[in-house]
Write a protein that holds these residues in place. Sequence first.
Motif, mmCIF file in Angstrom:
data_model
loop_
_atom_site.group_PDB
_atom_site.id
_atom_site.type_symbol
_atom_site.label_atom_id
_atom_site.label_comp_id
_atom_site.label_asym_id
_atom_site.label_seq_id
_atom_site.Cartn_x
_atom_site.Cartn_y
_atom_site.Cartn_z
ATOM 1 N N UNK A 64 0.706 -1.293 -0.045
ATOM 2 C CA UNK A 64 0.078 -0.041 -0.057
ATOM 3 C C UNK A 64 0.736 1.354 -0.103
ATOM 4 N N UNK A 65 0.530 2.304 -0.903
ATOM 5 C CA UNK A 65 1.233 3.435 -1.012
ATOM 6 C C UNK A 65 0.441 4.705 -0.608
ATOM 7 N N UNK A 66 0.624 5.364 0.270
ATOM 8 C CA UNK A 66 -0.085 6.550 0.342
ATOM 9 C C UNK A 66 0.770 7.966 -0.039
ATOM 10 N N UNK A 67 0.040 8.790 -0.994
ATOM 11 C CA UNK A 67 0.337 9.966 -1.164
ATOM 12 C C UNK A 67 -0.020 11.045 -0.258
ATOM 13 N N UNK A 68 0.863 11.329 0.470
ATOM 14 C CA UNK A 68 0.635 12.113 1.663
ATOM 15 C C UNK A 68 0.315 13.696 1.509
ATOM 16 N N UNK A 105 -3.134 2.393 -4.121
ATOM 17 C CA UNK A 105 -2.469 3.873 -4.089
ATOM 18 C C UNK A 105 -3.472 4.840 -3.580
ATOM 19 N N UNK A 106 -3.298 5.628 -2.758
ATOM 20 C CA UNK A 106 -4.469 6.436 -2.099
ATOM 21 C C UNK A 106 -3.674 7.854 -1.524
ATOM 22 N N UNK A 107 -4.724 8.950 -1.366
ATOM 23 C CA UNK A 107 -4.285 9.921 -0.683
ATOM 24 C C UNK A 107 -4.775 10.388 0.575
ATOM 25 N N UNK A 108 -4.172 10.921 1.337
ATOM 26 C CA UNK A 108 -4.641 11.243 2.742
ATOM 27 C C UNK A 108 -6.114 11.932 2.961
ATOM 28 N N UNK A 109 -6.167 13.076 1.916
ATOM 29 C CA UNK A 109 -7.485 13.670 2.275
ATOM 30 C C UNK A 109 -8.616 13.067 1.697
ATOM 31 N N UNK A 327 -9.921 4.421 -7.590
ATOM 32 C CA UNK A 327 -10.051 3.170 -7.009
ATOM 33 C C UNK A 327 -9.425 2.886 -5.888
ATOM 34 N N UNK A 328 -7.960 3.325 -5.845
ATOM 35 C CA UNK A 328 -7.087 3.258 -4.596
ATOM 36 C C UNK A 328 -7.913 4.149 -3.311
ATOM 37 N N UNK A 329 -8.466 5.325 -3.567
ATOM 38 C CA UNK A 329 -9.195 5.861 -2.659
ATOM 39 C C UNK A 329 -10.453 5.235 -2.013
ATOM 40 N N UNK A 330 -11.050 4.641 -2.913
ATOM 41 C CA UNK A 330 -12.209 3.677 -2.656
ATOM 42 C C UNK A 330 -11.871 2.637 -1.845
ATOM 43 N N UNK A 331 -10.892 1.982 -2.101
ATOM 44 C CA UNK A 331 -10.545 0.857 -1.416
ATOM 45 C C UNK A 331 -9.989 1.146 0.038
ATOM 46 N N UNK A 332 -9.182 2.291 0.125
ATOM 47 C CA UNK A 332 -8.911 2.870 1.055
ATOM 48 C C UNK A 332 -9.635 3.190 2.360
#
Length: 351
Positions: A64-68, A105-109, A327-332
């Motif tokens: 898993x990778x967060x774009x902070x 792959x997802x973002x904090x916000x 899609x990554x944000x949805x899964x996160x």
Amino acid sequence: MPNEGSLDAAGKRSERIAADIKAGNVDNYTMLTGDRPTGRLHLGHYFGTIRERVRLQNAGVNTNIVIADYQVITDRDTTEHIQDNVYNMVIDYLACGIEPDKTMIFTHSAVPAENQLMLPFLSLVSEAELERNPTVKAEQQASGHALTGLLLTYPVHQACDILFCKGNIVPVGRDQLPHIETTAKIARRFNERFHCHVFPEVTGLLTSTQLLPGLDGRKMSKSYGNAIALSMTAKETAKLIRKSKTDSQRTITYDPISRPGVSALLTTAGICTGRDPKDIATEIGDGGAGQLKRYTTEAVNNYFAPIRERRAKYEKDMDYVKDVLHEGNKRANEIAQKTLYEVREAMGMVY
């Protein structure tokens, strides 16, 4: 920085985990790592972390990778260019071999439930513990800003990143070990305080890759103008290397202390070719800085040619890039909501 004893212990744990993964026991591990979108990713990011992420992904580890993006404002007053930086970060990941069907792959916000973990987590650490964190101190000094509440609690936010998805391994350099120790304390204290087993034991997986300096021998940084960005073309790379400072000595030798510029080029060439920088120096000999710069340019451009080819393809398909992030944000969000429910349940806060 952690002391030698803790470094030694961390090194031994890393070796055990690496051996376990190599033996095929990948189901025991969930990896979380990430980057702040403050600019373009460069060679230091690639050789320092991205290549290791791809290796773990391909080994079958849950990666898993967060774009902070929220952490950009820990030490900056603006979020200008952040959207462009985020999209280019996704493009870089994809070009380097991160596969979205294997790595989230997802973002904090975009993940509110993850950030909501900050509230109970903050109750598990003291102000003194946060102020002792060496990375917080270093980033405050580098920015010249007053210590903001977000920067002070930066290690706790990282704990949220790691623990919301039940991450238990985090690839790090030795300077990041204090962050992992904070996360491990938070996980352990939560489980102990609320008599549960919500969170796993967390370990920093020390990366063995040699630190890649900038072209001037200092730390590779966009702000220094000494970094080769993954998004650069072959021509842009050649121009940057050609402009890099060396020294007046014609004979090329590897001496990072006395000859930082020359040694940085040798290190870059070495890591891209898999050769010892000292052997390259001996080969070039009296060829001088011009020959060294040509050799380094060829080494970098040859290594990154296939990555740049894939990058050009993704740049032309921004709809796909955005879909990967959505899609990554949805899964996160699904994972974070489940973990937050477990946290509230352990705390007796499900009404």
